[in-house]
Design a protein around this motif. Sequence first.
Motif, PDB file in Angstrom:
ATOM      1  N   TRP A 139       0.830  -1.201   0.000  1.00 32.78           N
ATOM      2  CA  TRP A 139       0.000   0.000   0.000  1.00 32.78           C
ATOM      3  C   TRP A 139       0.870   1.259   0.000  1.00 32.78           C
ATOM      4  CZ3 TRP A 139      -1.352   3.781   3.805  1.00 32.78           C
ATOM      5  CH2 TRP A 139      -2.455   4.568   3.453  1.00 32.78           C
ATOM      6  N   ILE A 140       1.880   1.303   0.849  1.00 35.22           N
ATOM      7  CA  ILE A 140       2.792   2.460   0.895  1.00 35.22           C
ATOM      8  C   ILE A 140       3.536   2.580  -0.426  1.00 35.22           C
ATOM      9  CG2 ILE A 140       4.911   3.355   1.950  1.00 35.22           C
ATOM     10  CD1 ILE A 140       2.531   3.871   3.698  1.00 35.22           C
ATOM     11  N   ARG A 141       4.008   1.463  -0.970  1.00 35.12           N
ATOM     12  CA  ARG A 141       4.713   1.478  -2.255  1.00 35.12           C
ATOM     13  C   ARG A 141       3.810   2.040  -3.349  1.00 35.12           C
ATOM     14  NH1 ARG A 141       5.618  -3.640  -2.628  1.00 35.12           N
ATOM     15  NH2 ARG A 141       7.102  -3.556  -0.939  1.00 35.12           N
ATOM     16  N   THR A 142       2.526   1.654  -3.333  1.00 34.00           N
ATOM     17  CA  THR A 142       1.578   2.158  -4.326  1.00 34.00           C
ATOM     18  C   THR A 142       1.418   3.669  -4.197  1.00 34.00           C
ATOM     19  OG1 THR A 142       0.384   0.063  -4.394  1.00 34.00           O
ATOM     20  CG2 THR A 142      -0.809   2.016  -5.163  1.00 34.00           C
ATOM     21  N   LEU A 143       1.289   4.161  -2.980  1.00 29.90           N
ATOM     22  CA  LEU A 143       1.170   5.612  -2.788  1.00 29.90           C
ATOM     23  C   LEU A 143       2.396   6.327  -3.342  1.00 29.90           C
ATOM     24  CD1 LEU A 143      -0.293   5.965   0.825  1.00 29.90           C
ATOM     25  CD2 LEU A 143      -1.507   6.087  -1.354  1.00 29.90           C
ATOM     26  N   CYS A 144       3.561   5.794  -3.056  1.00 28.35           N
ATOM     27  CA  CYS A 144       4.805   6.410  -3.503  1.00 28.35           C
ATOM     28  C   CYS A 144       4.937   6.337  -5.029  1.00 28.35           C
ATOM     29  CB  CYS A 144       5.993   5.741  -2.818  1.00 28.35           C
ATOM     30  SG  CYS A 144       7.497   6.716  -2.873  1.00 28.35           S
ATOM     31  N   ILE A 196       2.111   1.370 -18.378  1.00 26.68           N
ATOM     32  CA  ILE A 196       2.213   0.053 -18.998  1.00 26.68           C
ATOM     33  C   ILE A 196       3.604  -0.505 -18.707  1.00 26.68           C
ATOM     34  CG2 ILE A 196       2.252  -1.177 -21.212  1.00 26.68           C
ATOM     35  CD1 ILE A 196       0.290   0.935 -22.243  1.00 26.68           C
ATOM     36  N   ASP A 197       3.653  -1.738 -18.219  1.00 28.99           N
ATOM     37  CA  ASP A 197       4.906  -2.485 -18.046  1.00 28.99           C
ATOM     38  C   ASP A 197       5.912  -1.861 -17.080  1.00 28.99           C
ATOM     39  OD1 ASP A 197       3.916  -4.220 -19.944  1.00 28.99           O
ATOM     40  OD2 ASP A 197       4.929  -3.203 -21.598  1.00 28.99           O
ATOM     41  N   THR A 198       5.486  -0.969 -16.172  1.00 25.56           N
ATOM     42  CA  THR A 198       6.494  -0.392 -15.282  1.00 25.56           C
ATOM     43  C   THR A 198       6.216  -0.658 -13.810  1.00 25.56           C
ATOM     44  OG1 THR A 198       5.332   1.731 -15.246  1.00 25.56           O
ATOM     45  CG2 THR A 198       7.105   1.451 -16.886  1.00 25.56           C
ATOM     46  N   LEU A 199       5.005  -1.021 -13.470  1.00 24.93           N
ATOM     47  CA  LEU A 199       4.657  -1.222 -12.065  1.00 24.93           C
ATOM     48  C   LEU A 199       4.195  -2.650 -11.823  1.00 24.93           C
ATOM     49  CD1 LEU A 199       2.579   2.013 -11.346  1.00 24.93           C
ATOM     50  CD2 LEU A 199       4.971   1.601 -10.792  1.00 24.93           C
ATOM     51  N   ASP A 200       4.206  -3.016 -10.578  1.00 18.91           N
ATOM     52  CA  ASP A 200       3.651  -4.295 -10.147  1.00 18.91           C
ATOM     53  C   ASP A 200       2.191  -4.331 -10.596  1.00 18.91           C
ATOM     54  OD1 ASP A 200       2.247  -6.198  -8.517  1.00 18.91           O
ATOM     55  OD2 ASP A 200       3.915  -6.147  -7.100  1.00 18.91           O
ATOM     56  N   PRO A 201       1.718  -5.423 -11.214  1.00 18.64           N
ATOM     57  CA  PRO A 201       0.337  -5.475 -11.696  1.00 18.64           C
ATOM     58  C   PRO A 201      -0.703  -5.300 -10.592  1.00 18.64           C
ATOM     59  CG  PRO A 201       1.453  -7.588 -12.019  1.00 18.64           C
ATOM     60  CD  PRO A 201       2.471  -6.633 -11.500  1.00 18.64           C
ATOM     61  N   ARG A 202      -0.320  -5.525  -9.328  1.00 19.99           N
ATOM     62  CA  ARG A 202      -1.268  -5.310  -8.229  1.00 19.99           C
ATOM     63  C   ARG A 202      -1.436  -3.834  -7.894  1.00 19.99           C
ATOM     64  NH1 ARG A 202       1.600  -8.445  -3.661  1.00 19.99           N
ATOM     65  NH2 ARG A 202       3.308  -7.419  -4.730  1.00 19.99           N
TER      66      ARG A 202
END
Length: 163
Positions: free
Chosen positions: A67-72, A109-115
Motif C-alpha cells: 500500500w505504501i509502495r503504491t502511494l509512492c 504500462i509495463d512499469t509497475l507491479d500489476p497489483r
Amino acid sequence: MRSYRLEGPKPARMYEVILPKKLGYFGKIEEVLEDLFNEDAIRSVPYVRTLIAEARRRGPDFDEEQWIRTLCQASRGYSIYEMDGRYLSADGPIDERVLVFRFIFHNPIDTLDPRTDVLAASLEVVNYLVAHRFAEELGVEEEIWFLEYTEPRLAIWRKEVDP
C-alpha cells in the motif's frame, strides 16, 4: 529516425490543489511535495498512520508495504503554475495570486507491479498527502481548494526504443 507509438488514450485522473502564494509557504511546499517520493516520509504523515491502523484492524490480509509502495509510485510527478484571480469576500472583492499544483495519474504500462492501481491510490495521494497536509501544517488559510477531474483521457506519444 526513431518513430513514436501511441499509448492510449487511457483512463487518467487529474487533480489540482490551489493555495495562496505566500513566500512563507515555500519551505512547507517543498517539504510536502518532496515527501511524495519518500516512503518513510509518507509513513510519518499522521493521516497515513491512522489509515494503516484502521486497515490492520479490518483484517490481517492488509499489505502495508504494498500500500505504501503504491502511494509512492502513484505520485511520480507534478506541475506548478501561478494564477491571478479575484474573489468576493465578506469585505468585498480581493485580488490574489495563487499557486496551482497539478497532478496527472495513469496506470503505466509495463512499469509497475500489476497489483498496483495508481488510479485507485491517486485520490488519497493528492487529497491527504498534499491538500490536507497544507491545510493542517500551514493552519492559517480559510480555504485550500482541491479539484478532482475524474474522467480525463490521456494519450502519450512514446518514442520507440532502438532494438
